[in-house]
Design a protein around this motif. Structure first.
Motif, PDB file in Angstrom:
ATOM      1  N   SER A  44      -5.119 -16.246  -0.041  1.00 18.35           N
ATOM      2  CA  SER A  44      -5.682 -14.902  -0.193  1.00 18.35           C
ATOM      3  C   SER A  44      -4.537 -13.969  -0.548  1.00 18.35           C
ATOM      4  O   SER A  44      -3.406 -14.159  -0.090  1.00 18.35           O
ATOM      5  CB  SER A  44      -6.373 -14.452   1.093  1.00 18.35           C
ATOM      6  OG  SER A  44      -5.464 -14.450   2.180  1.00 18.35           O
ATOM      7  N   TYR A  45      -4.862 -12.947  -1.362  1.00 17.84           N
ATOM      8  CA  TYR A  45      -3.792 -12.089  -1.873  1.00 17.84           C
ATOM      9  C   TYR A  45      -4.233 -10.637  -1.913  1.00 17.84           C
ATOM     10  O   TYR A  45      -5.358 -10.316  -2.303  1.00 17.84           O
ATOM     11  CB  TYR A  45      -3.403 -12.534  -3.290  1.00 17.84           C
ATOM     12  CG  TYR A  45      -2.169 -11.843  -3.824  1.00 17.84           C
ATOM     13  CD1 TYR A  45      -0.917 -12.147  -3.302  1.00 17.84           C
ATOM     14  CD2 TYR A  45      -2.254 -10.907  -4.844  1.00 17.84           C
ATOM     15  CE1 TYR A  45       0.230 -11.527  -3.783  1.00 17.84           C
ATOM     16  CE2 TYR A  45      -1.117 -10.273  -5.334  1.00 17.84           C
ATOM     17  CZ  TYR A  45       0.118 -10.587  -4.791  1.00 17.84           C
ATOM     18  OH  TYR A  45       1.244  -9.968  -5.266  1.00 17.84           O
ATOM     19  N   PHE A  46      -3.319  -9.760  -1.467  1.00 24.20           N
ATOM     20  CA  PHE A  46      -3.560  -8.318  -1.530  1.00 24.20           C
ATOM     21  C   PHE A  46      -2.788  -7.736  -2.712  1.00 24.20           C
ATOM     22  O   PHE A  46      -1.566  -7.891  -2.790  1.00 24.20           O
ATOM     23  CB  PHE A  46      -3.113  -7.632  -0.243  1.00 24.20           C
ATOM     24  CG  PHE A  46      -4.015  -7.899   0.924  1.00 24.20           C
ATOM     25  CD1 PHE A  46      -5.131  -7.107   1.148  1.00 24.20           C
ATOM     26  CD2 PHE A  46      -3.764  -8.960   1.788  1.00 24.20           C
ATOM     27  CE1 PHE A  46      -5.968  -7.353   2.223  1.00 24.20           C
ATOM     28  CE2 PHE A  46      -4.593  -9.211   2.861  1.00 24.20           C
ATOM     29  CZ  PHE A  46      -5.704  -8.415   3.081  1.00 24.20           C
ATOM     30  N   SER A  47      -3.491  -7.077  -3.632  1.00 28.59           N
ATOM     31  CA  SER A  47      -2.844  -6.465  -4.788  1.00 28.59           C
ATOM     32  C   SER A  47      -2.138  -5.186  -4.372  1.00 28.59           C
ATOM     33  O   SER A  47      -2.234  -4.743  -3.228  1.00 28.59           O
ATOM     34  CB  SER A  47      -3.882  -6.142  -5.868  1.00 28.59           C
ATOM     35  OG  SER A  47      -4.800  -5.170  -5.399  1.00 28.59           O
ATOM     36  N   ASP A  85      -2.868  -2.238  -5.019  1.00 27.98           N
ATOM     37  CA  ASP A  85      -3.799  -1.172  -4.622  1.00 27.98           C
ATOM     38  C   ASP A  85      -4.638  -1.562  -3.398  1.00 27.98           C
ATOM     39  O   ASP A  85      -5.631  -0.905  -3.078  1.00 27.98           O
ATOM     40  CB  ASP A  85      -4.716  -0.806  -5.787  1.00 27.98           C
ATOM     41  CG  ASP A  85      -5.482  -2.003  -6.337  1.00 27.98           C
ATOM     42  OD1 ASP A  85      -5.365  -3.100  -5.756  1.00 27.98           O
ATOM     43  OD2 ASP A  85      -6.176  -1.836  -7.358  1.00 27.98           O
ATOM     44  N   GLY A  86      -4.238  -2.659  -2.708  1.00 20.62           N
ATOM     45  CA  GLY A  86      -4.882  -3.031  -1.456  1.00 20.62           C
ATOM     46  C   GLY A  86      -6.121  -3.879  -1.583  1.00 20.62           C
ATOM     47  O   GLY A  86      -6.782  -4.163  -0.578  1.00 20.62           O
ATOM     48  N   MET A  87      -6.459  -4.327  -2.788  1.00 18.88           N
ATOM     49  CA  MET A  87      -7.646  -5.157  -2.988  1.00 18.88           C
ATOM     50  C   MET A  87      -7.338  -6.613  -2.630  1.00 18.88           C
ATOM     51  O   MET A  87      -6.339  -7.172  -3.079  1.00 18.88           O
ATOM     52  CB  MET A  87      -8.116  -5.064  -4.438  1.00 18.88           C
ATOM     53  CG  MET A  87      -8.531  -3.658  -4.862  1.00 18.88           C
ATOM     54  SD  MET A  87      -9.941  -3.042  -3.911  1.00 18.88           S
ATOM     55  CE  MET A  87     -11.224  -4.178  -4.469  1.00 18.88           C
ATOM     56  N   LYS A  88      -8.213  -7.223  -1.826  1.00 15.47           N
ATOM     57  CA  LYS A  88      -8.027  -8.604  -1.399  1.00 15.47           C
ATOM     58  C   LYS A  88      -8.814  -9.542  -2.303  1.00 15.47           C
ATOM     59  O   LYS A  88      -9.972  -9.272  -2.640  1.00 15.47           O
ATOM     60  CB  LYS A  88      -8.475  -8.783   0.047  1.00 15.47           C
ATOM     61  CG  LYS A  88      -8.212 -10.175   0.609  1.00 15.47           C
ATOM     62  CD  LYS A  88      -8.645 -10.260   2.069  1.00 15.47           C
ATOM     63  CE  LYS A  88      -8.369 -11.659   2.633  1.00 15.47           C
ATOM     64  NZ  LYS A  88      -8.771 -11.761   4.056  1.00 15.47           N
ATOM     65  N   SER A  89      -8.182 -10.650  -2.695  1.00 19.36           N
ATOM     66  CA  SER A  89      -8.860 -11.636  -3.545  1.00 19.36           C
ATOM     67  C   SER A  89      -8.409 -13.036  -3.147  1.00 19.36           C
ATOM     68  O   SER A  89      -7.377 -13.219  -2.507  1.00 19.36           O
ATOM     69  CB  SER A  89      -8.550 -11.386  -5.026  1.00 19.36           C
ATOM     70  OG  SER A  89      -7.150 -11.476  -5.268  1.00 19.36           O
ATOM     71  N   ASN A  90      -9.220 -14.016  -3.519  1.00 19.35           N
ATOM     72  CA  ASN A  90      -8.895 -15.418  -3.266  1.00 19.35           C
ATOM     73  C   ASN A  90      -8.359 -16.036  -4.553  1.00 19.35           C
ATOM     74  O   ASN A  90      -9.000 -15.916  -5.605  1.00 19.35           O
ATOM     75  CB  ASN A  90     -10.139 -16.171  -2.786  1.00 19.35           C
ATOM     76  CG  ASN A  90      -9.811 -17.574  -2.315  1.00 19.35           C
ATOM     77  OD1 ASN A  90      -8.812 -17.784  -1.642  1.00 19.35           O
ATOM     78  ND2 ASN A  90     -10.658 -18.528  -2.671  1.00 19.35           N
ATOM     79  N   ILE A 131       5.400 -12.655  -2.196  1.00 23.84           N
ATOM     80  CA  ILE A 131       5.176 -13.566  -1.083  1.00 23.84           C
ATOM     81  C   ILE A 131       4.608 -12.857   0.139  1.00 23.84           C
ATOM     82  O   ILE A 131       3.729 -13.387   0.833  1.00 23.84           O
ATOM     83  CB  ILE A 131       6.497 -14.282  -0.704  1.00 23.84           C
ATOM     84  CG1 ILE A 131       6.980 -15.161  -1.874  1.00 23.84           C
ATOM     85  CG2 ILE A 131       6.313 -15.121   0.556  1.00 23.84           C
ATOM     86  CD1 ILE A 131       6.057 -16.276  -2.230  1.00 23.84           C
ATOM     87  N   THR A 132       5.086 -11.643   0.424  1.00 24.51           N
ATOM     88  CA  THR A 132       4.626 -10.929   1.621  1.00 24.51           C
ATOM     89  C   THR A 132       3.153 -10.544   1.560  1.00 24.51           C
ATOM     90  O   THR A 132       2.568 -10.177   2.579  1.00 24.51           O
ATOM     91  CB  THR A 132       5.468  -9.658   1.849  1.00 24.51           C
ATOM     92  OG1 THR A 132       5.463  -8.860   0.650  1.00 24.51           O
ATOM     93  CG2 THR A 132       6.901 -10.019   2.210  1.00 24.51           C
ATOM     94  N   ARG A 133       2.535 -10.616   0.387  1.00 21.93           N
ATOM     95  CA  ARG A 133       1.107 -10.286   0.247  1.00 21.93           C
ATOM     96  C   ARG A 133       0.229 -11.529   0.252  1.00 21.93           C
ATOM     97  O   ARG A 133      -0.987 -11.430   0.100  1.00 21.93           O
ATOM     98  CB  ARG A 133       0.874  -9.501  -1.047  1.00 21.93           C
ATOM     99  CG  ARG A 133       1.573  -8.155  -1.087  1.00 21.93           C
ATOM    100  CD  ARG A 133       1.282  -7.467  -2.398  1.00 21.93           C
ATOM    101  NE  ARG A 133       2.077  -6.262  -2.575  1.00 21.93           N
ATOM    102  CZ  ARG A 133       2.277  -5.667  -3.740  1.00 21.93           C
ATOM    103  NH1 ARG A 133       1.729  -6.163  -4.835  1.00 21.93           N
ATOM    104  NH2 ARG A 133       3.023  -4.577  -3.819  1.00 21.93           N
TER     105      ARG A 133
END
Length: 304
Positions: free
Chosen positions: A147-150, A152-157, A189-191
């Motif tokens: 899972s990744y946070f862009s 702008d804070g949007m989470k995606s798989n 990596i931290t996201r």
């Protein structure tokens, strides 16, 4: 990683009379072709290695061979040890063992003069686990899921064919081919969270070509900034800017003249200086910072 593998191959051959390329490839989790390339590299370096066919055959060192430290100059020995110390910083397996053996061989007792540690304070264990997972996926050429946070804070798989780890400007990144976006992408990596290695093999064999052609890898437009930082911000000035971009003013403050990539990040970066910073130019960046500060003030004053 190859330099470590080459020395480990030598030590294996010193301990064993003979070993097959297949056994070495399984031990290092690389292809047989890669092992043969390593053997060729060792032969070119003057290590007397030969191979024999048939039952009981394999790769061997010439009888009574001694790994002579004189193969490398003093400078080369230091560079080899430093390279291995750098690899240990990302938790690469068996490096400390190889480092200890080579330091004894080279008769170097002062190998602790430098310690390379890329992890954030308090996050060493978690980051090491992430590195090991990503390293394994890259070497085994397996798709990685997370899972990744862009920005702008949007989470995606994401499902990604990993290419390499990159350390740039105080942060670690993963570069790879994103199967959702069907394009090469760079992930901080931290996201990344909930990292898993899938059973799916990577199908894109030439990720470097995809990276070179990827629009996301093109440089952003640069924006020229003139900044003024108070004397209290000296620790940030010399951490963040090159001396050639810094002018010390008569009042002890610092004038910064620099070009930086455009983007949303620049405003958060400038705001991180707090009251130590004044933006002189360009005027549109200065006005945008004023607007954002106004919005911040409104958030607090509207609740009182």
């Amino acid at each position: 990683m190859q330099i470590s593998r080459l020395f480990q191959i030598i030590y294996i051959l010193l301990k064993k009379k003979s070993i097959t390329a297949r056994e070495l490839s399984e031990h290092f989790e690389v292809s047989v072709r890669t092992i043969y390339r390593d053997i060729d590299a060792l032969c070119q370096a003057g290590i007397p290695i030969y191979s024999s066919q048939g039952k009981g055959g394999g790769i061997s060192l010439v009888d009574k061979f001694i790994f002579d430290k004189s193969l490398f100059s003093e400078v080369e020995q230091d560079k080899i040890l430093l390279a291995l110390q750098s690899l240990s910083a990302v938790g690469y397996d068996d490096i400390n063992d190889v480092l200890s053996k080579l330091s004894n061989l080279f008769q170097k007792s002062d190998i602790n003069w430098i310690e390379v540690d890329f992890s954030n304070w308090g996050s060493e264990r978690k980051q090491k686990e992430i590195f090991n997972l990503i390293k394994e996926s890259i070497l085994k050429q397996k798709v990685i899921n997370f899972s990744y946070f862009s920005a702008d804070g949007m989470k995606s798989n994401r499902y990604v064919e990993p290419f390499k780890l990159l350390f740039k400007d105080k942060a670690w990144y993963l570069q790879g081919y994103c199967l959702e976006r069907t394009a090469f992408r760079t992930f901080k990596i931290t996201r990344m969270n909930d990292i898993n290695i899938t059973d799916e093999s990577c199908i894109h064999q030439y990720l470097q070509d995809l990276m070179d052609d990827s629009p996301s890898e093109k440089f952003s437009e640069l924006i020229h900034l003139k900044l003024k930082i108070s004397s209290e911000g000296a620790y940030r000035v010399y951490d963040d800017f090159d001396e050639e971009n810094i002018t010390i003013d008569k009042d002890g403050s610092y004038s910064i003249d620099i070009s930086m990539p455009e983007g949303e990040w620049i405003y958060n970066y400038l705001l991180s200086f707090g009251t130590m910073l004044e933006i002189i130019e360009p005027i549109d960046v200065r006005n945008e910072i004023i607007n954002r500060l106004g919005n911040m003030i409104n958030k607090y004053t509207s609740k009182t």
